[in-house]
Design an enzyme around this catalytic site. Structure first.
Site, mmCIF file in Angstrom:
data_model
loop_
_atom_site.group_PDB
_atom_site.id
_atom_site.type_symbol
_atom_site.label_atom_id
_atom_site.label_comp_id
_atom_site.label_asym_id
_atom_site.label_seq_id
_atom_site.Cartn_x
_atom_site.Cartn_y
_atom_site.Cartn_z
ATOM 1 N N THR A 68 0.845 -1.184 0.000
ATOM 2 C CA THR A 68 0.000 0.000 0.000
ATOM 3 C C THR A 68 0.883 1.237 0.000
ATOM 4 O O THR A 68 2.031 1.176 0.421
ATOM 5 C CB THR A 68 -0.955 0.002 1.216
ATOM 6 O OG1 THR A 68 -1.860 1.105 1.114
ATOM 7 C CG2 THR A 68 -0.198 0.083 2.535
ATOM 8 N N HIS A 121 3.477 -11.453 13.924
ATOM 9 C CA HIS A 121 4.512 -12.150 14.689
ATOM 10 C C HIS A 121 4.167 -13.611 14.967
ATOM 11 O O HIS A 121 5.039 -14.383 15.364
ATOM 12 C CB HIS A 121 4.775 -11.416 16.007
ATOM 13 C CG HIS A 121 5.538 -10.154 15.826
ATOM 14 N ND1 HIS A 121 6.891 -10.082 16.014
ATOM 15 C CD2 HIS A 121 5.140 -8.925 15.443
ATOM 16 C CE1 HIS A 121 7.299 -8.845 15.771
ATOM 17 N NE2 HIS A 121 6.254 -8.123 15.415
#
Length: 147
Positions: A68, A121
């Protein structure tokens, strides 16, 4: 896997496209098989299809990573939000002129760009994310793109 994370063999890159009614993310399928010029052609095609509302369902599905940008709004850096089921998204800021220093300590004009990488994560930790960001930086600095 038992933790719900799957390593997929293909690289399908979603690219955020702002429309009057909101954001849409068409997908460049098998991006790893395309050279830079082919990526540019496919990006242009998908953006045009997004803007004229002619994207097919398959052009909106299967993204594994997204990109983006807010550079066109004068934004340097930002924190992009991951669009599940992706595990990462790369934010691209604006190109801007800056001053750097050469090896003789003299100021030199340079063009800079801020990249912001957000990753899940649960899928991988910071070391591989940092390695990926460094490779992107190296490709941009040298201009020696794969494919």
């Amino acid at each position: 896997t038992s933790d719900g994370i799957a390593l997929l063999p293909e690289i399908n890159v979603g690219m955020a496209v702002a429309l009057e009614g909101g954001l849409i993310v068409p997908v460049i399928h098998d991006a790893e098989t395309l050279g830079l010029s082919d990526l540019a052609v496919e990006t242009t095609r998908l953006v045009a299809a997004a803007r004229d509302s002619s994207l097919s369902l398959s052009e909106l599905e299967g993204g594994t990573f997204s990109v983006t940008t807010l550079g066109m709004f004068g934004v340097d850096g930002f924190t992009p939000v991951i669009n599940p089921p992706n595990t990462a998204i790369l934010g691209v800021g604006r190109l801007r002129e800056d001053v750097g220093w050469n090896d003789r300590g003299k100021p030199v004009r340079r063009t800079v760009l801020t990249l912001s990488l957000t990753w899940d994560h649960r899928a991988f930790d910071g070391a591989p994310a940092a390695q990926f960001a460094a490779e992107v930086r190296d490709f941009l600095e040298v201009g020696d793109f794969p494919g």
